[in-house]
Write a protein that holds these residues in place. Structure first.
Motif, PDB file in Angstrom:
ATOM      1  N   LEU A 102       3.616  -7.572   1.180  1.00 25.82           N
ATOM      2  CA  LEU A 102       2.657  -8.083   2.038  1.00 25.82           C
ATOM      3  C   LEU A 102       1.333  -7.540   2.182  1.00 25.82           C
ATOM      4  O   LEU A 102       0.120  -8.015   1.979  1.00 25.82           O
ATOM      5  N   ALA A 103       1.459  -6.198   2.301  1.00 25.18           N
ATOM      6  CA  ALA A 103       0.299  -5.442   2.539  1.00 25.18           C
ATOM      7  C   ALA A 103      -0.778  -5.417   1.053  1.00 25.18           C
ATOM      8  O   ALA A 103      -1.873  -5.706   1.222  1.00 25.18           O
ATOM      9  N   ARG A 104       0.076  -5.300   0.322  1.00 28.76           N
ATOM     10  CA  ARG A 104      -0.723  -5.447  -1.248  1.00 28.76           C
ATOM     11  C   ARG A 104      -1.183  -6.814  -1.453  1.00 28.76           C
ATOM     12  O   ARG A 104      -2.322  -7.003  -1.840  1.00 28.76           O
ATOM     13  N   LEU A 105      -0.636  -7.672  -1.161  1.00 26.04           N
ATOM     14  CA  LEU A 105      -1.076  -9.170  -1.105  1.00 26.04           C
ATOM     15  C   LEU A 105      -2.221  -9.479  -0.165  1.00 26.04           C
ATOM     16  O   LEU A 105      -3.353  -9.913  -0.853  1.00 26.04           O
ATOM     17  N   HIS A 106      -2.281  -9.077   0.833  1.00 29.72           N
ATOM     18  CA  HIS A 106      -3.297  -9.018   1.760  1.00 29.72           C
ATOM     19  C   HIS A 106      -4.638  -8.220   1.103  1.00 29.72           C
ATOM     20  O   HIS A 106      -5.918  -8.731   1.368  1.00 29.72           O
TER      21      HIS A 106
ATOM     22  N   THR B 292      -0.602 -20.500   1.265  1.00 34.13           N
ATOM     23  CA  THR B 292      -0.311 -19.334   1.753  1.00 34.13           C
ATOM     24  C   THR B 292       1.036 -18.977   0.878  1.00 34.13           C
ATOM     25  O   THR B 292       1.994 -19.904   1.164  1.00 34.13           O
TER      26      THR B 292
ATOM     27  N   GLU C 270      -5.160  -7.613  -1.874  1.00 33.88           N
ATOM     28  CA  GLU C 270      -5.752  -8.356  -3.054  1.00 33.88           C
ATOM     29  C   GLU C 270      -6.352  -9.769  -2.760  1.00 33.88           C
ATOM     30  O   GLU C 270      -6.870 -10.448  -3.685  1.00 33.88           O
ATOM     31  N   GLY C 271      -6.467  -9.932  -1.568  1.00 34.21           N
ATOM     32  CA  GLY C 271      -7.100 -11.212  -0.877  1.00 34.21           C
ATOM     33  C   GLY C 271      -6.247 -12.288  -1.119  1.00 34.21           C
ATOM     34  O   GLY C 271      -6.693 -13.498  -1.063  1.00 34.21           O
TER      35      GLY C 271
ATOM     36  N   PRO D  19      -3.643 -14.987   0.468  1.00 33.23           N
ATOM     37  CA  PRO D  19      -3.129 -15.430   1.943  1.00 33.23           C
ATOM     38  C   PRO D  19      -1.594 -15.422   1.491  1.00 33.23           C
ATOM     39  O   PRO D  19      -0.942 -15.908   0.842  1.00 33.23           O
ATOM     40  N   ALA D  20      -0.958 -14.822   2.649  1.00 29.10           N
ATOM     41  CA  ALA D  20       0.462 -14.512   2.576  1.00 29.10           C
ATOM     42  C   ALA D  20       1.062 -14.351   3.973  1.00 29.10           C
ATOM     43  O   ALA D  20       0.448 -13.722   4.880  1.00 29.10           O
ATOM     44  N   ALA D  21       2.332 -14.661   4.060  1.00 30.31           N
ATOM     45  CA  ALA D  21       3.090 -14.650   5.416  1.00 30.31           C
ATOM     46  C   ALA D  21       4.374 -13.962   5.124  1.00 30.31           C
ATOM     47  O   ALA D  21       4.958 -14.040   4.030  1.00 30.31           O
TER      48      ALA D  21
END
Ligand code: DGP
Length: 214
Positions: free
Chosen positions: A25-29, A89, A31-32, A34-36
């Motif tokens: 999740l942290a990596r997705l954020h 997302t 990289e811009g 959107p993720a939950a």
């Protein structure tokens, strides 16, 4: 239309699922993207609180009754999950219906019966199975005091997870060696995830569509 990807992370207790889900999740954020992140069982809902009491041995429930509660706990979030994906997302789920099937089958309930209540749920685009030997998982700091957190149960669950992946009806299933160092596991998780980084075309599928017809 591109929608968010639906990614499930499964594995034994102490396999590092929650750590890896948080890292992804942290990596997705970063990289811009959107993720939950969602965790099942979701112990915050009224159904989840019944499951929580059962897992902590504060309540006794029939095996079938608790199986249906776990499934209901997923269904109560299904519409929200679909809406989040449709909004673009990416959703990461820490455990899902595969846990439901293998944990309850490990207790002796019939496999087909175990799958039925979850049939029709949103189907993941990718399931990452964090595979670790139960004795290795235990050596990581010990199982807790909850139900199922013992080596015999975990060994049966591991076997059934492996069979689930091989069966071909769990969708795209990638086994990651969760016995490696945390960074190496995170690297393998990212490699499996990367094809989904730009989202997914088409509608969200349905889990086990042929299990219940009508
Ligand atoms: P966790 O909160 O991830 O530690 O999961 C709680 C425990 O419940 C864990 O031992 C796995 C088990 N579990 C998770 N989902 C299900 C399910 O749907 N059915 C059953 N019987 N057990 C489950």
């Amino acid at each position: 239309m591109t929608r968010g990807a639906f990614i499930v992370i499964e594995g034994l207790d102490r396999s590092g699922k929650s750590t890896q889900a948080a890292a992804l999740l942290a990596r997705l954020h970063a990289e811009g993207i959107p993720a939950a992140l969602h965790k099942f069982p979701d112990r915050t809902t009224p159904i989840g609180q019944m499951i929580d009491a059962y897992l902590r041995s504060e309540a006794e429930l029939d095996d079938r009754a608790v199986h249906l509660l776990f499934s209901a706990n997923r269904w109560e979030l299904a519409a929200q999950l679909n809406a989040t994906l449709a909004a673009g997302t990416t959703v990461l789920c820490d455990r899902y219906a595969f846990s439901g099937a293998v944990f309850s089958t490990s207790k002796g309930l019939p496999a087909a019966w175990c799958r039925a209540p979850d049939a029709g749920l949103p189907a993941p685009d990718l399931t990452l199975f964090l595979d670790i030997a139960p004795e290795h998982a235990r050596a990581r700091g010990g199982y807790g005091a909850e139900r199922y957190e013992n080596e015999a149960m975990q060994a049966r669950v591991r076997e059934l997870f492996a069979r689930m992946g091989e069966s071909g009806d769990a969708g795209m299933w990638v086994t990651v060696d969760a016995g490696q160092a945390q960074d190496a596991v995170a690297r393998d998780v990212w490699t499996a995830f990367e094809p989904f980084a730009r989202g997914v075309e088409g509608k969200v599928g349905q889990l086990w569509p042929n299990t219940v017809q009508g």
